[in-house]
Design an enzyme around this catalytic site. Sequence first.
Site, PDB file in Angstrom:
ATOM      1  N   ASP A 153       0.839  -1.195   0.000  1.00 32.74           N
ATOM      2  CA  ASP A 153       0.000   0.000   0.000  1.00 32.74           C
ATOM      3  C   ASP A 153       0.876   1.248   0.000  1.00 32.74           C
ATOM      4  O   ASP A 153       1.976   1.235  -0.555  1.00 32.74           O
ATOM      5  CB  ASP A 153      -0.942  -0.028   1.212  1.00 32.74           C
ATOM      6  CG  ASP A 153      -2.306   0.566   0.905  1.00 32.74           C
ATOM      7  OD1 ASP A 153      -2.370   1.788   0.689  1.00 32.74           O
ATOM      8  OD2 ASP A 153      -3.300  -0.172   0.892  1.00 32.74           O
ATOM      9  N   HIS A 188      -3.799   6.188   3.066  1.00 33.44           N
ATOM     10  CA  HIS A 188      -4.567   4.994   2.719  1.00 33.44           C
ATOM     11  C   HIS A 188      -4.015   3.734   3.384  1.00 33.44           C
ATOM     12  O   HIS A 188      -4.755   2.951   3.994  1.00 33.44           O
ATOM     13  CB  HIS A 188      -4.574   4.837   1.196  1.00 33.44           C
ATOM     14  CG  HIS A 188      -5.455   3.756   0.674  1.00 33.44           C
ATOM     15  ND1 HIS A 188      -5.056   2.443   0.582  1.00 33.44           N
ATOM     16  CD2 HIS A 188      -6.720   3.789   0.181  1.00 33.44           C
ATOM     17  CE1 HIS A 188      -6.024   1.711   0.060  1.00 33.44           C
ATOM     18  NE2 HIS A 188      -7.048   2.513  -0.197  1.00 33.44           N
ATOM     19  N   SER A 492     -11.361  -1.217  -0.592  1.00 40.55           N
ATOM     20  CA  SER A 492     -10.053  -1.151   0.075  1.00 40.55           C
ATOM     21  C   SER A 492     -10.193  -1.314   1.579  1.00 40.55           C
ATOM     22  O   SER A 492      -9.269  -1.790   2.244  1.00 40.55           O
ATOM     23  CB  SER A 492      -9.379   0.191  -0.213  1.00 40.55           C
ATOM     24  OG  SER A 492      -8.790   0.215  -1.483  1.00 40.55           O
TER      25      SER A 492
END
Length: 677
Positions: A153, A188, A492
């Site tokens: 990520d 994120h 996600s």
Amino acid sequence: MNKKNKVTVVSCLLPLAALAAGASTTATANTLATFDKPNIPVKYIVKFKEQPESGLSLRSASSVFSGERVAQRSLLDRLSADNIEKFGNEATYSAQLDKNAIEQLQSNPEVEYVEIDPPRYLLSQTLPWGQTFVGATLLDDSNAGNRTVCIIDSGYDLAHNDLSGNQVSGTNDSGTGSWSSPGQHNAHGTHVAGTIAAISNTEGVVGVLPNQNVNLHIVKVFNESGWGYSSGLVKAIDTCVANNANVINMSLGGSNSSRTEEAALKTHYDNGVLLIAAAGNDGNTAHSYPASYDSVMSVAAVDNQKHHADFSQATNQVEIAAPGEAILSTVTLGEGRLADINLAGQSYFDRGVVPHNRLVNINGNYEPSPVPGSVTAELARCDVSSSVYNCGNMSGKVCLTERIGNQLSGTYPEVDAVKACYNAGASAAIVYSNAELAGLQNPFLVDTNSSYDLVSVSVDRALGQELENAVGQTITVNSSINEDYEYYNGTSMATPHVAGVAALVWSYHPQCTASQVRGAMTATAEDIDVAGRDNRTGFGLIDAVSAKEYLDAGCNGPEGNGNGTSFENTQATAIPDNSLSGITSEINVTRAGDASVLTVDLNITHTYIGDLNVKLIAPTGEYVVLHNHSGGSSNNILNSYTVDYTGIESQGTWQLKVYDNARRDTGTLNSWRINFK
């Protein structure tokens, strides 16, 4: 609003009545003595007036000041004050005082003021709704040290209190910077990591694996730009595998497949690595990759009413569903947004209060533009019974209204509710879910021209209807920025729920293979959409407890083991070093009939497994070699083996013989199990 940020204290305020009346904190002894925690000793702050120092030398001024302090302390002693503490550079004390002492101090001309000494509390942590929905709170993660989850990520904020204490390592990818310092606008990966492993530490949130046992490895492949290449993903997966990953979380994807990528992932899956990826957020039926390869579990998103999220792609590769709407988790320090509603002294934070995800058009790009602030005002209801917003005069009030319509791909009606409240003169807006999607929602508030800069939040239908009963009362709506936590939407966000559960369940049965753990999760998922497997939610909502119970019956579950016909030896036995006689462990099988094709689950801890030979011997003497000095310098045998004993009677004493043929490396046969169909 600092309800859940890095500052771990909250204020204890005076009663609402006193605040509404504009009462001073020195009004009366009764007002001062009001506390919201009756079991905590009530203390007061006494501030003495400072004496003028003009005309005095520094030495003499200091002497006078010292003398005053003695006199001040003496006065408090005479008033029978307890737990007296001097603090600060001024003549200020904290003490326990009775009513008489307070009154005397308030009337003393040497006292500037007396006020309550408000207590401060450690923040309680919040349990995000997703953790309960997947059953993670019902299983202990103390075994998770035998599993490694790799997160590919945008990095992992190692400075975050909810993440810093984990067993975590990482790899930097060229061009993206440090894995442990994501950089601005790159939260994120930290959000994903918090869902998997935010620490149970009395603050913030908790993850699926909250007790600092699971091993994490972070591969940073994205920076603020948020994109990379398939080749970079393949390289990252190779890195995960090189760092002993059992489960790989890929909250990422793209519309085009790659033969190279597909082949690489299949190889790793066939070699025992469980690959989990997001199904995609385009809200259509197009395939997203890597999720749509056969070797990868494709994860869809649902809300807290188990409804399929509008953005979650629906394809024939979707395998399982998990929480992905309005998910609260960790973000890069200071980049988060939170909200709260307070009514009659009660906070509704833990019920889910989502600050609107407001976007405005800046030079052709839609960018986040939150409206922070705190509004305390009368609560009023904006009527929607005629399917339009009829708000009337909301001047200076907090507007409560039901959402008309729901966000779909390319459709963003949330601004209509806020616009109606704003145009009616409201100071803040609370929008609650309609009957069609009653759960907690986190829709985009697309305010193209920045026309409606209003403090506004989203809550679920149940809370909204409760608040309707408080219309006319004073309510406070807070929305804050610079927090360490935030609500995100997306497949996600669903993916790390599945990755975390996979590691949790697998940690109880490390002898099972990746495909068997995958099979357990799909076989036990809660069917929530169309009956049977469907393209929107796959086999259903993941269920950690049921998946574990499935594997408790054997790596192939109850159906694969003759409805639970399993026999196990859990007596740990040390394996002697460099001894061909080795050890022999026995299981007495009472099941009669043909042994047929069976499975054997092994749990052996041993360094350099190339030293080991493992043989299964039937009661009639026939044997099969399960492990024959393979594996080289690898550690531990935690595998399930399928062997064919067709024509052999199952009843009797089965033996497992284990020997080590080289020096230095040693280990233990922890347990083994035979599973009959």
